[in-house]
Design a protein around this motif. Structure first.
Motif, short mmCIF file in Angstrom:
data_model
loop_
_atom_site.label_atom_id
_atom_site.label_comp_id
_atom_site.label_asym_id
_atom_site.label_seq_id
_atom_site.Cartn_x
_atom_site.Cartn_y
_atom_site.Cartn_z
N THR A 33 20.45 40.92 1.52
CA THR A 33 19.01 41.13 1.64
C THR A 33 18.36 40.00 2.42
N VAL A 34 18.79 38.78 2.15
CA VAL A 34 18.26 37.62 2.86
C VAL A 34 18.75 37.60 4.30
N ARG A 35 20.02 37.96 4.52
CA ARG A 35 20.58 37.94 5.88
C ARG A 35 19.82 38.86 6.82
N LYS A 36 19.36 39.99 6.31
CA LYS A 36 18.65 40.96 7.14
C LYS A 36 17.29 40.46 7.61
N LYS A 37 16.83 39.36 7.05
CA LYS A 37 15.58 38.75 7.52
C LYS A 37 15.80 37.98 8.82
N GLN A 38 17.08 37.83 9.21
CA GLN A 38 17.47 37.21 10.48
C GLN A 38 16.95 35.77 10.62
N LYS A 39 17.06 35.04 9.53
CA LYS A 39 16.73 33.61 9.54
C LYS A 39 17.96 32.86 9.04
N PRO A 40 18.78 32.35 9.96
CA PRO A 40 20.05 31.72 9.57
C PRO A 40 19.90 30.62 8.54
N TRP A 41 18.88 29.78 8.67
CA TRP A 41 18.71 28.68 7.72
C TRP A 41 18.43 29.21 6.31
N PHE A 63 19.42 32.19 5.17
CA PHE A 63 20.66 32.79 4.67
C PHE A 63 21.62 31.71 4.18
N ALA A 64 21.74 30.61 4.93
CA ALA A 64 22.62 29.51 4.52
C ALA A 64 22.19 28.96 3.17
N LEU A 65 20.89 28.81 2.98
CA LEU A 65 20.37 28.31 1.71
C LEU A 65 20.65 29.30 0.59
N ALA A 66 20.42 30.59 0.86
CA ALA A 66 20.67 31.62 -0.14
C ALA A 66 22.15 31.70 -0.50
N ALA A 67 23.02 31.55 0.51
CA ALA A 67 24.46 31.61 0.27
C ALA A 67 24.92 30.45 -0.62
N MET A 68 24.46 29.26 -0.33
CA MET A 68 24.84 28.09 -1.13
C MET A 68 24.35 28.25 -2.57
N LEU A 69 23.12 28.72 -2.73
CA LEU A 69 22.56 28.92 -4.07
C LEU A 69 23.33 29.99 -4.83
#
Length: 256
Positions: A120-128, A130-136
């Motif tokens: 869901t976060v990745r589809k916002k097309q903001k790499p930073w 997504f990286a934050l969401a992935a780590m969390l």
């Protein structure tokens, strides 16, 4: 001169379908649970059984990307997680309520919920972002899986994430899967070690490390679905609670 049949869909190489992977994973899981109940002296059963969970984790991720409705997919898994809990408790704890260990469908469901959040976060097309969401998500998945005492604990949830982050057949994806599974199973889970002698050299083989052998059938999968029907789908789901209940009843009968 005869025309070439352009509709020929015969595979040009050996591969395994999604249906075949499901059947293999169920067979390996059955062998592991037979060791845990009626054949505790047969260590080879649980050694083979190490292969089951990575296949289930891989297929859960594939299911996420192929399902038409994640909501229905998640609710179906939730239903069978609840239905499987009492048979799981009977098999592992010998009682209908065994709160210190939860069945593996909870593990897979936690992983899928984490993937859904990251997608869901990745589809916002903001790499930073997504990286934050992935780590969390990785941090929370590992912690909550351990605190929730789901099967394979936090490592199990992280295994699902491995097949999400390294999804694909590029060389770096395959290498990432192998390296991550080695770290999770050998370095984090560890466990029983078998002494092995080969070519005059002595070394130890980690039993849990045999889970890496799951990559062989996983890499033989190339996206082919194989046999599929609603009855087959529900048989695969129902196999989990039903076989555990039967093994628990068999063990109870033997111990009378």
């Amino acid at each position: 001169m005869p025309m070439q049949n352009t509709n020929d869909t015969t595979p040009k190489h050996f591969d395994l379908s999604a249906a075949a992977l499901h059947i293999l994973a169920m067979l390996f899981m059955l062998m592991d649970h037979m060791w845990a109940t009626v054949f505790p002296a047969q260590d080879w059963l649980t050694c083979v059984g190490r292969v089951a969970f990575p296949i289930f984790a891989f297929m859960a991720v594939e299911g996420y990307f192929h399902t038409h409705s994640f909501k229905k997919y998640a609710l179906r898994m939730l239903l069978f997680a609840v239905l499987s809990e009492i048979p799981f408790d009977f098999m592992y704890g010998g009682t209908w309520f065994y709160p210190v260990h939860q069945n593996v469908i909870w593990t897979l469901l936690m992983g899928l919920l984490g993937i859904h959040f990251m997608e869901t976060v990745r589809k916002k097309q903001k790499p930073w972002l997504f990286a934050l969401a992935a780590m969390l998500t990785v941090l929370l998945g590992g912690v909550l899986g351990t605190l929730g005492m789901v099967d394979y604990y936090g490592v199990g949830v992280l295994t699902v994430f491995v097949f999400y982050f390294f999804r694909g057949r590029k060389w770096w994806c395959l290498l990432g899967q192998a390296a991550a599974l080695y770290w999770l199973n050998v370095e984090l889970l560890g466990g029983l070690m078998y002494p092995v002698q080969l070519l005059g050299l002595d070394f130890e083989l980690c039993q849990q490390g045999l889970a890496l052998l799951a990559l062989i059938p996983i890499w033989l999968y190339r996206g082919r679905q194989g046999y599929h029907s609603k009855p087959f789908q529900y048989v695969c789901y129902a196999f989990y609670p039903v076989h555990m209940l039967l093994l628990a009843l068999t063990l109870n009968f033997i111990n009378r």
